[in-house]
Design an enzyme around this catalytic site. Sequence first.
Site, PDB file in Angstrom:
ATOM      1  N   ASP A   1      39.783  30.753  39.685  1.00 15.17           N
ATOM      2  CA  ASP A   1      41.157  31.262  39.647  1.00 15.17           C
ATOM      3  C   ASP A   1      42.076  30.492  40.587  1.00 15.17           C
ATOM      4  O   ASP A   1      42.848  31.071  41.352  1.00 15.17           O
ATOM      5  CB  ASP A   1      41.210  32.766  39.964  1.00 15.17           C
ATOM      6  CG  ASP A   1      40.777  33.619  38.786  1.00 15.17           C
ATOM      7  OD1 ASP A   1      40.481  33.058  37.719  1.00 15.17           O
ATOM      8  OD2 ASP A   1      40.726  34.852  38.938  1.00 15.17           O
TER       9      ASP A   1
ATOM     10  N   ASN B   1      38.073  33.710  35.608  1.00 16.50           N
ATOM     11  CA  ASN B   1      38.443  34.313  34.332  1.00 16.50           C
ATOM     12  C   ASN B   1      39.883  34.015  33.956  1.00 16.50           C
ATOM     13  O   ASN B   1      40.256  34.116  32.782  1.00 16.50           O
ATOM     14  CB  ASN B   1      38.212  35.830  34.364  1.00 16.50           C
ATOM     15  CG  ASN B   1      39.025  36.522  35.445  1.00 16.50           C
ATOM     16  OD1 ASN B   1      39.015  36.108  36.608  1.00 16.50           O
ATOM     17  ND2 ASN B   1      39.732  37.587  35.083  1.00 16.50           N
ATOM     18  N   HIS B   2      40.722  33.618  34.916  1.00 16.90           N
ATOM     19  CA  HIS B   2      42.113  33.289  34.611  1.00 16.90           C
ATOM     20  C   HIS B   2      42.278  31.825  34.197  1.00 16.90           C
ATOM     21  O   HIS B   2      43.224  31.508  33.469  1.00 16.90           O
ATOM     22  CB  HIS B   2      43.005  33.581  35.819  1.00 16.90           C
ATOM     23  CG  HIS B   2      43.234  35.033  36.057  1.00 16.90           C
ATOM     24  ND1 HIS B   2      44.106  35.794  35.313  1.00 16.90           N
ATOM     25  CD2 HIS B   2      42.691  35.882  36.966  1.00 16.90           C
ATOM     26  CE1 HIS B   2      44.099  37.040  35.749  1.00 16.90           C
ATOM     27  NE2 HIS B   2      43.239  37.124  36.756  1.00 16.90           N
TER      28      HIS B   2
ATOM     29  N   HIS C   1      31.919  33.773  39.911  1.00 22.15           N
ATOM     30  CA  HIS C   1      33.197  34.448  39.690  1.00 22.15           C
ATOM     31  C   HIS C   1      32.958  35.593  38.712  1.00 22.15           C
ATOM     32  O   HIS C   1      33.218  35.489  37.517  1.00 22.15           O
ATOM     33  CB  HIS C   1      34.231  33.468  39.125  1.00 22.15           C
ATOM     34  CG  HIS C   1      35.631  34.003  39.172  1.00 22.15           C
ATOM     35  ND1 HIS C   1      36.517  33.698  40.194  1.00 22.15           N
ATOM     36  CD2 HIS C   1      36.311  34.834  38.342  1.00 22.15           C
ATOM     37  CE1 HIS C   1      37.663  34.299  39.983  1.00 22.15           C
ATOM     38  NE2 HIS C   1      37.560  35.005  38.853  1.00 22.15           N
TER      39      HIS C   1
ATOM     40  N   HIS D   1      36.603  36.285  42.342  1.00 22.82           N
ATOM     41  CA  HIS D   1      37.064  37.390  41.490  1.00 22.82           C
ATOM     42  C   HIS D   1      37.424  38.652  42.265  1.00 22.82           C
ATOM     43  O   HIS D   1      38.452  39.266  41.985  1.00 22.82           O
ATOM     44  CB  HIS D   1      36.015  37.707  40.416  1.00 22.82           C
ATOM     45  CG  HIS D   1      36.512  38.631  39.349  1.00 22.82           C
ATOM     46  ND1 HIS D   1      37.616  38.340  38.564  1.00 22.82           N
ATOM     47  CD2 HIS D   1      36.067  39.850  38.929  1.00 22.82           C
ATOM     48  CE1 HIS D   1      37.821  39.334  37.722  1.00 22.82           C
ATOM     49  NE2 HIS D   1      36.914  40.253  37.912  1.00 22.82           N
TER      50      HIS D   1
ATOM     51  N   HIS E   1      38.960  41.022  44.946  1.00 21.02           N
ATOM     52  CA  HIS E   1      40.205  40.851  45.682  1.00 21.02           C
ATOM     53  C   HIS E   1      40.139  41.316  47.130  1.00 21.02           C
ATOM     54  O   HIS E   1      41.043  41.037  47.909  1.00 21.02           O
ATOM     55  CB  HIS E   1      41.337  41.592  44.957  1.00 21.02           C
ATOM     56  CG  HIS E   1      41.702  40.970  43.642  1.00 21.02           C
ATOM     57  ND1 HIS E   1      42.772  41.393  42.880  1.00 21.02           N
ATOM     58  CD2 HIS E   1      41.126  39.957  42.941  1.00 21.02           C
ATOM     59  CE1 HIS E   1      42.852  40.670  41.776  1.00 21.02           C
ATOM     60  NE2 HIS E   1      41.860  39.798  41.787  1.00 21.02           N
TER      61      HIS E   1
END
Length: 208
Positions: A7, A74-75, A163, A191, A193
């Site tokens: 990410d 994933n982004h 991730h 991943h 936060h």
Amino acid sequence: MVLLGGDLFHDNKPSRKSMYQVMRSLRKNCLGPRPCELEFLSDASDNFEGAFNHVNYEDPDINISIPVFSIHGNHDDPSGEGHFCSLDLLQVAGLVNYFGRIPEADNIEAKPILLQKGRTRLALYGLGNVRDERMFRTFRDHKVKWFRPNVEAADWFNLLTVHQNHHAYTATSYLPENVLPDWMNLVVWGHEHECEIDPARTPKQAST
């Protein structure tokens, strides 16, 4: 060296402004005349894909002082024609070393990047993001094969960056710690936060 757990961008197709700022920062901070002291010992074809199958600081046409190694999240995951992502663009520009691709999510082969500096040896493993339920199933079905250094395996520090969900939000939407190899010395979770800077032992390690 810098290790990124995915990410780097928030969007799968980052804006031109975002790409410009990231490339500018990497060029400003990572390129330079000071030689990189990391010795690359693994087969680059096992770790990197794309137009240039070698670590960027060994490219004779680029001066890299601080190498950056990154998996995708994933982004910024690969998608579309050719299954490229933003990290592929940064890699082909010589700014990052993109590793941890997973060509077959149902049959994963985890091969380390082997680095040495002085007497310190690092086996760096990376698993780019896969949908959590699918990753859970792949580990559950024992479809993950881990490769270790074939010379003096006990002398290497084994580091894995992933991730995935660390916490069990549902029964199958996370990566359980107990499916990871016991010989892994450190796991860096992307991943999630929560800012947890200090390393913590797994429940299994804490009970021994």
